[in-house]
Design a protein around this motif. Structure first.
Motif, PDB file in Angstrom:
ATOM      1  N   VAL A 189      87.021 -37.194  37.101  1.00 35.77           N
ATOM      2  CA  VAL A 189      85.667 -37.555  37.536  1.00 35.77           C
ATOM      3  C   VAL A 189      84.628 -37.074  36.525  1.00 35.77           C
ATOM      4  CG1 VAL A 189      83.898 -37.220  39.295  1.00 35.77           C
ATOM      5  CG2 VAL A 189      86.249 -37.748  39.982  1.00 35.77           C
ATOM      6  N   PRO A 190      84.633 -35.794  36.100  1.00 41.61           N
ATOM      7  CA  PRO A 190      83.663 -35.381  35.079  1.00 41.61           C
ATOM      8  C   PRO A 190      83.832 -36.124  33.758  1.00 41.61           C
ATOM      9  CG  PRO A 190      84.602 -33.461  36.179  1.00 41.61           C
ATOM     10  CD  PRO A 190      85.423 -34.642  36.588  1.00 41.61           C
ATOM     11  N   ARG A 191      85.083 -36.415  33.385  1.00 40.07           N
ATOM     12  CA  ARG A 191      85.323 -37.110  32.115  1.00 40.07           C
ATOM     13  C   ARG A 191      84.754 -38.525  32.147  1.00 40.07           C
ATOM     14  NH1 ARG A 191      91.440 -37.517  30.495  1.00 40.07           N
ATOM     15  NH2 ARG A 191      91.203 -35.264  30.834  1.00 40.07           N
ATOM     16  N   VAL A 192      85.005 -39.257  33.231  1.00 37.60           N
ATOM     17  CA  VAL A 192      84.480 -40.622  33.346  1.00 37.60           C
ATOM     18  C   VAL A 192      82.961 -40.609  33.439  1.00 37.60           C
ATOM     19  CG1 VAL A 192      84.423 -42.685  34.802  1.00 37.60           C
ATOM     20  CG2 VAL A 192      86.598 -41.520  34.369  1.00 37.60           C
ATOM     21  N   ASP A 236      80.858 -28.045  38.726  1.00 37.91           N
ATOM     22  CA  ASP A 236      80.304 -27.364  37.565  1.00 37.91           C
ATOM     23  C   ASP A 236      80.579 -28.116  36.267  1.00 37.91           C
ATOM     24  OD1 ASP A 236      79.062 -25.289  38.898  1.00 37.91           O
ATOM     25  OD2 ASP A 236      80.811 -23.978  38.814  1.00 37.91           O
ATOM     26  N   ALA A 237      81.661 -28.896  36.230  1.00 40.46           N
ATOM     27  CA  ALA A 237      81.972 -29.664  35.022  1.00 40.46           C
ATOM     28  C   ALA A 237      81.067 -30.873  34.857  1.00 40.46           C
ATOM     29  CB  ALA A 237      83.433 -30.115  35.046  1.00 40.46           C
ATOM     30  N   VAL A 245      74.163 -34.530  41.149  1.00 37.59           N
ATOM     31  CA  VAL A 245      75.257 -34.758  42.087  1.00 37.59           C
ATOM     32  C   VAL A 245      74.697 -35.075  43.468  1.00 37.59           C
ATOM     33  CG1 VAL A 245      77.358 -33.817  43.110  1.00 37.59           C
ATOM     34  CG2 VAL A 245      76.694 -33.130  40.796  1.00 37.59           C
ATOM     35  N   LEU A 246      75.157 -36.174  44.059  1.00 41.40           N
ATOM     36  CA  LEU A 246      74.769 -36.553  45.419  1.00 41.40           C
ATOM     37  C   LEU A 246      75.943 -36.270  46.344  1.00 41.40           C
ATOM     38  CD1 LEU A 246      72.736 -37.977  47.356  1.00 41.40           C
ATOM     39  CD2 LEU A 246      73.898 -40.124  46.780  1.00 41.40           C
ATOM     40  N   LEU A 262      73.241 -25.853  34.549  1.00 39.30           N
ATOM     41  CA  LEU A 262      74.276 -26.819  34.864  1.00 39.30           C
ATOM     42  C   LEU A 262      75.285 -26.270  35.866  1.00 39.30           C
ATOM     43  CD1 LEU A 262      74.966 -28.286  31.306  1.00 39.30           C
ATOM     44  CD2 LEU A 262      73.511 -29.220  33.101  1.00 39.30           C
ATOM     45  N   MET A 263      75.318 -24.960  36.031  1.00 39.22           N
ATOM     46  CA  MET A 263      76.236 -24.336  36.976  1.00 39.22           C
ATOM     47  C   MET A 263      75.540 -24.208  38.326  1.00 39.22           C
ATOM     48  SD  MET A 263      78.885 -23.712  35.005  1.00 39.22           S
ATOM     49  CE  MET A 263      79.855 -22.424  35.781  1.00 39.22           C
TER      50      MET A 263
END
Length: 341
Positions: free
Chosen positions: A266-269, A302-303, A308-309, A133-134
């Motif tokens: 952004v990562p939370r949503v 990373d979060a 990811v595009l 994921l990193m």
């Protein structure tokens, strides 16, 4: 000096960067195949090969070194062949390309400049679940220098009617060009069509408190007046985002405008919506600019637990030179029915 301005997303060709031939999981292979099929594109499997032991100091260019290099290139091509055959059995047109180049990210970008794919797909070379994921240093270099859209695969999960989240910034923070948001949504819409998914638009903006800190003239206004200005300010931003979304056939019920730091929101949503892909914009920056904002960008990327595009502005020029200092006489690229070239 910036070089290599190229127009992308108008070709029927997708390149998948294979970091370690023979070690790509079935999930990643199936995901790449589904994307190529959905985009109606020819698929290219690309590997950037390099081994310093084949070119010790003072030996590069000698016949023995050239022979070792070509032998390694051929081995890598042979290792990619079973994957290519599996994909061809699914009805895809598949090409294999292997190039000798270093560093890896520059070799990949040089290949992009040669082949002009509509999309570059890359996966991390780290194999543990947590580390996968990193993003790697090569991933970040591709984000910074690759001129075509880059899809970074962070999970092997298939795209099953996926939700694609396009993060936009009509306020054009950090010097983003105004056309970048349209580019993000255009690329995200192509991914939506290719995967038969849904597209949502998100803008996470700076807080009102931060905004008035930058505007000393607002700080002395009465609280009631400040509240009116705040409401008008956010209504204006919402209308900008909605107008942008409507240009790309995204309805208002799929638009979200929230107040706060994008690095956190952004990562939370994305997590709350179980997004499969988050589309983000990237711009070229000076070394100082990268030092100031790089940590925040890395935290966002990373979060994110999904793919990811990354989309560049239309006028982006890569700093990577078209010519490599590690060039050999002939590399290997093969299309079914054609000789290696």
């Amino acid at each position: 000096m910036h070089r290599g301005k190229v127009v992308f997303m108008n070709t029927r060709h997708v390149t998948f960067v294979v970091t370690s031939p023979g070690r790509v999981g079935a999930g990643e292979i199936n995901k790449v195949a589904a994307l190529a099929r959905g985009l109606g594109a020819q698929l290219e499997l690309f590997h950037c090969a390099y081994n310093a032991r084949a070119t010790p100091a003072g030996h590069f260019g000698l016949p023995t070194a050239e022979e070792d290099i070509h032998a390694l290139i051929e081995r890598r091509r042979e290792q990619l062949e079973p994957m290519a055959q599996r994909l061809r059995a699914q009805g895809l047109a598949v090409r294999i390309s292997v190039r000798w180049d270093y560093p890896v990210h520059e070799g990949i970008v040089r290949h992009v400049l040669r082949r002009r794919p509509a999309l570059l797909i890359a996966q991390s070379s780290r194999r543990t679940r947590a580390a996968r994921l990193m993003l790697t240093q090569t991933d970040y270099k591709l984000i910074e220098t690759c001129p075509c859209p880059v899809l970074l695969i962070k999970t092997a999960s298939a795209y099953a009617t996926p939700l694609i989240l396009a993060a936009v910034d009509p306020a054009r923070s950090h010097g983003k060009p105004s056309s970048l948001d349209d580019g993000i949504l255009s690329a995200a819409a192509r991914m939506r069509a290719a995967t038969q998914g849904t597209l949502h638009v998100l803008h996470a903006g700076a807080s009102w408190e931060e905004a008035i800190r930058k505007r000393p003239d607002l700080q002395d206004l009465p609280a009631a007046v400040q509240e009116d200005i705040r409401g008008a300010w956010w209504n204006g931003i919402r209308e900008q985002v909605s107008a942008l979304a409507r240009r790309h056939a995204v309805t208002d019920d799929c638009v979200e405008v929230i107040e706060g730091e994008a690095a956190e929101l952004v990562p939370r949503v994305a997590h709350s919506h179980s997004a499969a892909i988050v589309a983000l914009g990237a711009v070229s920056r000076s070394a100082l600019g990268r030092a100031l904002i790089g940590h925040t960008a890395e935290r966002v990327l990373d979060a994110l637990e999904c793919d990811v595009l990354i989309v560049k502005p239309a006028d982006f020029r890569t700093p990577v030179s078209r010519e490599s200092t590690h060039r050999v006489v002939q590399d290997t690229a093969q299309v079914p029915g054609n000789p290696a070239s």
